[in-house]
Scaffold this motif. Structure first.
Motif, PDB file in Angstrom:
ATOM      1  N   VAL A  73       7.803  70.343  41.849  1.00 60.07           N
ATOM      2  CA  VAL A  73       7.987  69.237  42.933  1.00 60.07           C
ATOM      3  C   VAL A  73       6.676  69.179  43.734  1.00 60.07           C
ATOM      4  CG1 VAL A  73       9.168  68.364  44.690  1.00 60.07           C
ATOM      5  CG2 VAL A  73      10.515  69.737  43.002  1.00 60.07           C
ATOM      6  N   SER A  74       5.977  68.084  43.892  1.00 58.77           N
ATOM      7  CA  SER A  74       4.844  67.812  44.714  1.00 58.77           C
ATOM      8  C   SER A  74       5.009  67.797  46.119  1.00 58.77           C
ATOM      9  CB  SER A  74       4.433  66.326  44.360  1.00 58.77           C
ATOM     10  OG  SER A  74       3.770  66.202  43.114  1.00 58.77           O
ATOM     11  N   HIS A  75       3.930  68.446  47.062  1.00 51.71           N
ATOM     12  CA  HIS A  75       3.961  68.259  48.125  1.00 51.71           C
ATOM     13  C   HIS A  75       5.203  68.776  49.034  1.00 51.71           C
ATOM     14  CE1 HIS A  75       2.103  64.208  46.456  1.00 51.71           C
ATOM     15  NE2 HIS A  75       1.128  65.110  46.862  1.00 51.71           N
ATOM     16  N   CYS A  76       5.194  70.018  48.607  1.00 56.83           N
ATOM     17  CA  CYS A  76       6.097  71.045  49.363  1.00 56.83           C
ATOM     18  C   CYS A  76       7.523  70.483  49.718  1.00 56.83           C
ATOM     19  CB  CYS A  76       5.516  71.408  50.869  1.00 56.83           C
ATOM     20  SG  CYS A  76       5.766  72.871  51.815  1.00 56.83           S
ATOM     21  N   GLY A  77       7.875  69.788  48.794  1.00 57.72           N
ATOM     22  CA  GLY A  77       9.282  69.372  48.824  1.00 57.72           C
ATOM     23  C   GLY A  77       9.602  67.984  49.410  1.00 57.72           C
ATOM     24  N   ALA A  78       8.291  67.419  49.730  1.00 56.11           N
ATOM     25  CA  ALA A  78       8.288  66.024  50.480  1.00 56.11           C
ATOM     26  C   ALA A  78       9.544  65.892  51.530  1.00 56.11           C
ATOM     27  CB  ALA A  78       8.567  65.090  49.436  1.00 56.11           C
ATOM     28  N   THR A  79      10.349  64.844  51.417  1.00 60.29           N
ATOM     29  CA  THR A  79      11.524  64.752  52.201  1.00 60.29           C
ATOM     30  C   THR A  79      12.720  65.434  52.182  1.00 60.29           C
ATOM     31  OG1 THR A  79      11.922  62.578  51.802  1.00 60.29           O
ATOM     32  CG2 THR A  79      10.349  62.920  53.535  1.00 60.29           C
ATOM     33  N   LEU A  80      12.641  66.200  51.104  1.00 64.35           N
ATOM     34  CA  LEU A  80      13.837  66.831  50.427  1.00 64.35           C
ATOM     35  C   LEU A  80      14.450  67.822  51.574  1.00 64.35           C
ATOM     36  CD1 LEU A  80      13.252  67.737  46.816  1.00 64.35           C
ATOM     37  CD2 LEU A  80      15.320  66.486  47.693  1.00 64.35           C
ATOM     38  N   PRO A  81      13.833  68.866  52.222  1.00 63.69           N
ATOM     39  CA  PRO A  81      14.438  69.658  52.968  1.00 63.69           C
ATOM     40  C   PRO A  81      15.722  69.383  53.995  1.00 63.69           C
ATOM     41  CG  PRO A  81      12.280  70.338  52.605  1.00 63.69           C
ATOM     42  CD  PRO A  81      12.414  69.108  52.093  1.00 63.69           C
ATOM     43  N   PRO A  82      15.268  68.332  54.975  1.00 60.29           N
ATOM     44  CA  PRO A  82      16.458  67.996  55.781  1.00 60.29           C
ATOM     45  C   PRO A  82      17.618  67.071  55.312  1.00 60.29           C
ATOM     46  CG  PRO A  82      14.540  66.536  56.150  1.00 60.29           C
ATOM     47  CD  PRO A  82      14.042  67.493  55.263  1.00 60.29           C
ATOM     48  N   LEU A  83      17.362  66.757  54.077  1.00 62.12           N
ATOM     49  CA  LEU A  83      18.370  65.736  53.365  1.00 62.12           C
ATOM     50  C   LEU A  83      19.354  66.499  52.486  1.00 62.12           C
ATOM     51  CD1 LEU A  83      16.253  62.572  52.774  1.00 62.12           C
ATOM     52  CD2 LEU A  83      17.809  63.082  54.480  1.00 62.12           C
ATOM     53  N   VAL A  84      19.215  67.739  52.134  1.00 62.49           N
ATOM     54  CA  VAL A  84      20.026  68.388  51.088  1.00 62.49           C
ATOM     55  C   VAL A  84      21.486  68.530  51.521  1.00 62.49           C
ATOM     56  CG1 VAL A  84      20.491  71.118  50.200  1.00 62.49           C
ATOM     57  CG2 VAL A  84      18.286  70.152  50.387  1.00 62.49           C
TER      58      VAL A  84
END
Length: 321
Positions: free
Chosen positions: A208-219
């Protein structure tokens, strides 16, 4: 400290020509396709202490004319062979992730076999292929094949695209890499998880590019919704985080310091991080500045052994270098 760059791009002459011919001379709203030569890339690598870069084609990929599978197959084949030749001329410094002509399934299946013969380290795919996002059921056969060959799949964001390619993009005054790339990465990874694609294909390693993008707060949000909407896969947030720690890697290209890295560390850990520069789409001067910021940021968060892993050790094990 030795570094291996897993998020590094290449602009071979043939691909540049095709992009300009098909309206992608200013891809994703950027001013131009940057200049690139092996010599300039290696010079930057030497400055940064990078022993090897894994080259890949970035957005818009190699499927440049919607509906024209034959053209996409031709561009993809020629481009992969250009990359293989560049790497053959600089074998100690470069490897490459091969492109696929998605959403053309048959063309992609054939190209997987050809790319393996060329010596590709894995495959670089865009987060969506003319509106078909990774994890779409129409691409199942491609993922089955990638699973068969235990592929490394590097997912690079591209401009968001839906069923209406003529739709006006939100805040189109800003280039897609500034904001939309992060959202498109999140769309693709979420779809891979909720469609069951990740679970059905246990031999694929996802980058996954760019350190997870905006995934972390949305899991927590998308896993909670998955049960409400009866998604094919109703993973819990803990199960997603476990998949992140066992099936996924996340690169540090872009601007992960000082803030983005902390969101990432809520859902994963240092053992899944890889070094990346995004050269030449991120200019050399900016990368050199970021290198100092990254060094300082890593030393605040991790011990020496973990930092060595992030810079090169994890990539060596993943790529069998």
């Amino acid at each position: 400290m030795e570094k291996i760059d897993t998020h590094a791009h290449v602009v071979p002459p043939g691909w540049r020509r095709y992009c300009e011919e098909h309206g992608f001379g200013k891809p994703d709203g950027m001013p131009a396709i940057p200049e690139w030569t092996p010599e300039a890339h290696i010079a930057l690598m030497d400055k940064l202490g990078v022993s090897k870069s894994i080259l890949s084609i970035t957005s818009p990929g190699t499927y440049l004319k919607p509906g024209d599978d034959a053209l996409a197959r031709k561009i993809t084949r020629e481009t992969n062979e250009e990359l293989a030749q560049i790497c053959a001329q600089n074998p100690s410094r470069f490897g490459f992730f091969a492109s696929l002509p998605l959403p053309d399934v048959e063309g992609s299946l054939a190209e997987i076999d050809h790319a393996i013969k060329l010596g590709a380290s894995g495959f670089a795919v865009m987060t969506n292929a003319h509106g078909q996002y990774l994890g779409d059921y129409t691409l199942d056969a491609v993922f089955h094949k990638l699973n068969e060959v235990s592929a490394i799949l590097f997912m690079h964001p591209t401009t968001c695209c839906g069923s209406d390619p003529g739709a006006v993009k939100p805040m189109n005054q800003y280039p897609s890499p500034m904001l939309e790339f992060f959202f498109d990465t999140t769309r693709a990874v979420t779809n891979l998880l909720l469609s069951g694609t990740v679970e059905r294909n246990p031999n694929i390693s996802f980058l996954v590019s760019h350190c997870g993008a905006t995934l972390p707060p949305l899991v927590e949000r998308f896993t909670s919704f998955s049960a409400i909407i009866n998604a094919p896969s109703t993973l819990t947030s803990d199960q997603v985080k476990e998949l992140f720690k066992t099936r996924f890697f996340f690169d540090l290209a872009g601007f992960p310091f000082p803030d983005l890295i902390h969101g990432y560390l809520r859902v994963c850990n240092g053992s899944r991080l890889l070094y990346g520069t995004d050269f030449p789409f991120t200019p050399a001067g900016m990368i050199e500045f970021q290198a100092r910021t990254m060094d300082n940021g890593l030393r605040e968060l991790f011990d020496e052994e973990t930092i060595k892993g992030i810079y090169s050790g994890h990539a060596k094990r993943l790529l069998k270098l």
